[in-house]
Design an enzyme around this catalytic site. Structure first.
Site, PDB file in Angstrom:
ATOM      1  N   SER A   1       0.935  -1.223  -0.075  1.00 10.49           N
ATOM      2  CA  SER A   1      -0.142   0.040  -0.006  1.00 10.49           C
ATOM      3  C   SER A   1       0.862   1.270  -0.085  1.00 10.49           C
ATOM      4  O   SER A   1       2.054   1.352   0.577  1.00 10.49           O
ATOM      5  CB  SER A   1      -0.849   0.126   1.139  1.00 10.49           C
ATOM      6  OG  SER A   1      -1.713   0.979   1.056  1.00 10.49           O
TER       7      SER A   1
ATOM      8  N   LYS B   1      -4.442  -6.588   3.522  1.00 16.49           N
ATOM      9  CA  LYS B   1      -4.289  -5.706   2.522  1.00 16.49           C
ATOM     10  C   LYS B   1      -5.874  -5.451   1.963  1.00 16.49           C
ATOM     11  O   LYS B   1      -6.404  -4.228   1.941  1.00 16.49           O
ATOM     12  CB  LYS B   1      -3.570  -5.936   1.522  1.00 16.49           C
ATOM     13  CG  LYS B   1      -3.450  -4.888   0.218  1.00 16.49           C
ATOM     14  CD  LYS B   1      -3.275  -3.652   0.729  1.00 16.49           C
ATOM     15  CE  LYS B   1      -2.864  -2.301  -0.375  1.00 16.49           C
ATOM     16  NZ  LYS B   1      -4.012  -2.159  -1.478  1.00 16.49           N
TER      17      LYS B   1
ATOM     18  N   HIS C   1      -7.594  -3.747   4.850  1.00 17.03           N
ATOM     19  CA  HIS C   1      -6.795  -2.117   4.711  1.00 17.03           C
ATOM     20  C   HIS C   1      -7.649  -1.477   3.896  1.00 17.03           C
ATOM     21  O   HIS C   1      -8.207  -0.262   3.974  1.00 17.03           O
ATOM     22  CB  HIS C   1      -5.510  -2.280   4.398  1.00 17.03           C
ATOM     23  CG  HIS C   1      -4.937  -0.893   3.778  1.00 17.03           C
ATOM     24  ND1 HIS C   1      -5.278  -0.509   2.498  1.00 17.03           N
ATOM     25  CD2 HIS C   1      -4.010  -0.097   4.442  1.00 17.03           C
ATOM     26  CE1 HIS C   1      -4.609   0.609   2.412  1.00 17.03           C
ATOM     27  NE2 HIS C   1      -3.969   0.799   3.509  1.00 17.03           N
ATOM     28  N   ASN C   2      -7.977  -1.775   2.627  1.00  9.98           N
ATOM     29  CA  ASN C   2      -8.985  -1.282   1.458  1.00  9.98           C
ATOM     30  C   ASN C   2     -10.372  -0.938   1.891  1.00  9.98           C
ATOM     31  O   ASN C   2     -10.817   0.025   1.631  1.00  9.98           O
ATOM     32  CB  ASN C   2      -8.719  -1.989   0.189  1.00  9.98           C
ATOM     33  CG  ASN C   2      -7.589  -1.683  -0.481  1.00  9.98           C
ATOM     34  OD1 ASN C   2      -6.223  -1.547   0.320  1.00  9.98           O
ATOM     35  ND2 ASN C   2      -7.354  -1.665  -1.871  1.00  9.98           N
TER      36      ASN C   2
ATOM     37  N   GLU D   1     -10.048   1.800   4.169  1.00 11.38           N
ATOM     38  CA  GLU D   1      -9.704   3.086   3.183  1.00 11.38           C
ATOM     39  C   GLU D   1     -11.030   3.547   2.562  1.00 11.38           C
ATOM     40  O   GLU D   1     -11.093   4.749   2.581  1.00 11.38           O
ATOM     41  CB  GLU D   1      -8.682   2.668   2.097  1.00 11.38           C
ATOM     42  CG  GLU D   1      -8.449   3.508   0.878  1.00 11.38           C
ATOM     43  CD  GLU D   1      -7.456   2.879  -0.077  1.00 11.38           C
ATOM     44  OE1 GLU D   1      -6.634   2.163   0.243  1.00 11.38           O
ATOM     45  OE2 GLU D   1      -7.816   2.700  -1.156  1.00 11.38           O
TER      46      GLU D   1
HETATM   47  C1  6PG Z   1      -3.279   1.271  -1.615  1.00  8.61           C
HETATM   48  C2  6PG Z   1      -4.460   1.456  -2.346  1.00  8.61           C
HETATM   49  C3  6PG Z   1      -4.215   0.823  -3.844  1.00  8.61           C
HETATM   50  C4  6PG Z   1      -5.339   1.290  -4.909  1.00  8.61           C
HETATM   51  C5  6PG Z   1      -6.615   0.676  -4.582  1.00  8.61           C
HETATM   52  C6  6PG Z   1      -7.702   1.442  -5.220  1.00  8.61           C
HETATM   53  O1  6PG Z   1      -3.328   0.837  -0.629  1.00  8.61           O
HETATM   54  O2  6PG Z   1      -2.114   1.621  -1.980  1.00  8.61           O
HETATM   55  O3  6PG Z   1      -5.700   0.904  -1.696  1.00  8.61           O
HETATM   56  O4  6PG Z   1      -4.246  -0.597  -3.426  1.00  8.61           O
HETATM   57  O5  6PG Z   1      -5.276   2.576  -4.988  1.00  8.61           O
HETATM   58  O6  6PG Z   1      -6.407  -0.480  -5.512  1.00  8.61           O
HETATM   59  O7  6PG Z   1      -8.657   0.952  -4.954  1.00  8.61           O
HETATM   60  P1  6PG Z   1     -10.361   1.262  -5.779  1.00  8.61           P
HETATM   61  O8  6PG Z   1      -9.828   1.366  -7.184  1.00  8.61           O
HETATM   62  O9  6PG Z   1     -11.208   0.118  -5.379  1.00  8.61           O
HETATM   63  O10 6PG Z   1     -10.809   2.566  -5.030  1.00  8.61           O
END
Ligand code: 6PG
Length: 470
Positions: free
Chosen positions: A130, A184, A187-188, A191
């Site tokens: 990430s 991960k 984590h998302n 996010e």
């Molecule tokens: C990270 C982000 C990265 C990416 C995501 C965006 O941790 O660096 O999460 O993995 O920006 O894939 O996800 P979406 O396209 O689903 O918003």
């Protein structure tokens, strides 16, 4: 062709792969990069000039350039491209070689691939990375899972390339098989939730209180110095200052209000539902991305069901302070939901996750890095088996002193007809989670009434069924 042997390889020289190569090379390790796309290979050759970097377009050249046993990172789009790279690599590799998937693969794919690859005597690691392009270049947070002994081989490279917080690298071995990609994924999900909550603060400050982009930028910059500070709040401040080079407006005002997604937030929600771990703030963030892209329907509905957004007439400083408290509680609730899912998944899939380690490696480099992760880490230091962060006394004390701000924001938003579903479900989750009684007795009664599904009682053990009077 060089005769020098390289420490590690990178397959996939998109911006993430290329930046990670340069980052690793800056720390004194030699890296060989491979991509079929000549332009990407050329870009690495140029950017890697003077560094211990090789860039090639032939897989055989890549394999020949590596020290044995080999270690190869793949950074390619999740899904079939990962399988295609593994298929291409396998005939070239020998027992003891290691394949590392650094992309956002679904954890169940990682389990299948790890099984297949390890059955051939090779090693496999699924590593969540990430931090976006800049993180890859200057220090990401990395979440490795798979074989601990295989990780030990690449550990010095990963620790050197990772972000550091007070000298502590934001990477650690998390657990077997897909543990890294699972962490991960969550984590998302977190996010998505934090992004939705910040977007709701923007809506209230912008449409509700009429703040200009400069005032918004100033507000988020100030918040970033407080307990809600973190990467996503920091970049939000920058976003409001960005001019548009195609018009004389700020860029934010010409960006379409439809949020796209690659699916990792959805996966988190699906997993939370499947394991029956409530994560409504994350679910709502996914739903709001889905709702945002229904722009035509929203426009049609705005004519059938018109709702005039009200103007906030109160004290702006008070609104900002309530919003900051609401954001703190909402973010903490999002972390609580995500980490509760990890706690449950760790038992379910036998990952043996140490949540203190997870919080520790999320403090730097990753997208959800935030000041409150220090307190979250301390909570798991106090009790490694904590089921939910809201049960930690010091964190609960912080929630108690701030949740009235969240409640006020939900009231204000409802009155102004400004949708704040992330805050609303976060508050409802908090109130439900701390309620010793919920109206689920009625649901039990209804199920027994119409389906003879039985119910339990509070005054005696066993299951009961009643012939309900109609
Ligand atoms: C990270 C982000 C990265 C990416 C995501 C965006 O941790 O660096 O999460 O993995 O920006 O894939 O996800 P979406 O396209 O689903 O918003």
């Amino acid at each position: 062709m060089t005769t020098e042997k390289f420490d590690i390889a990178m397959v996939g020289l998109g911006v993430m792969g290329r930046n990670l190569v340069l980052n690793i090379a800056d720390h004194g390790f030699s890296v060989a990069g491979y991509d079929l796309d000549q332009e990407k290979v050329e870009a690495l050759r140029q950017e890697g000039a003077g560094k211990p970097v090789l860039a090639v377009t032939a897989l055989a050249d890549l394999i020949a350039a590596l020290k044995q046993p080999r270690a190869i990172i793949m950074l390619v789009p999740a899904g079939p491209p990962v399988d295609a790279v593994i298929r291409d690599l396998l005939p070239h590799l020998s027992a003891g070689d290691l394949i590392i998937d650094g992309g956002n693969s679904h954890f169940s794919d990682t389990d299948l691939r790890a099984k297949e690859v390890t059955s051939r005597g090779l090693g496999y690691l699924g590593v969540g990375i990430s931090g976006g392009a800049s993180g890859a270049r200057h220090g990401p947070s990395m979440m490795p899972g798979g074989s601990a002994s295989m990780y030990a081989r690449v550990r010095p490279i990963f620790e050197a390339a990772a972000a550091k917080v007070d000298g502590d690298p934001c990477v650690t071995f998390l657990g077997p098989r897909s543990a890294g990609h699972y962490v991960k994924m969550v984590h998302n999900g977190i996010e998505y939730a934090i992004m939705q909550l910040i977007a709701e603060t923007y809506d209230l400050l912008n449409r509700g209180a009429g703040l200009s982009n400069d005032q918004l930028a100033e507000t988020y910059a100030q918040w970033n110095d407080t307990d809600v500070g973190g990467f996503l709040v920091e970049i939000t401040a920058h976003i409001f200052r960005q001019p548009d080079d195609r018009s004389c407006q700020r860029l934010i005002d010409v960006i379409l209000d439809e949020a796209k997604q690659k699916g990792t937030g959805l996966w988190t929600s699906q997993e939370a539902m499947a394991l029956q771990v409530p994560a409504p703030t994350i679910d709502m963030a996914v739903a709001m991305r889905d709702l945002s892209v229904l722009k035509e329907q929203r426009e049609a509905a705005s004519k059938v069901l018109p709702a005039t957004v009200g103007t906030y007439e109160g004290n702006q400083e008070e609104l900002k302070s309530q919003l900051r408290e609401a954001l703190y509680v909402g973010m903490l609730v999002a972390f609580a939901q995500g980490l509760a899912l990890l706690r449950h998944a760790s038992d379910q899939y036998e990952y043996d996750l140490q949540l203190e380690d997870v919080a520790r490696i999320w403090r730097g480099g990753c997208i959800i890095r935030a000041k409150m992760l220090e307190d979250i880490r301390s909570a798991y230091q106090r009790r490694g088996d904590l089921t939910n962060l809201l049960l930690d006394e010091p964190l609960a004390t912080k929630v108690k002193s701030r949740h009235e701000g969240l409640r006020a924001i939900v009231r204000t938003a409802a009155a102004l007809r400004i949708p704040t579903p992330g805050f609303m479900v976060s508050l409802a989750y908090l109130d439900a989670y701390r309620s010793p009684w919920l109206p689920a007795n009625l649901i039990q009664a209804q199920r027994d009434y119409f389906g003879a599904h039985t119910y339990e009682r509070i005054d005696r053990k066993g299951v009961f069924h009643t012939q309900w009077n109609t």
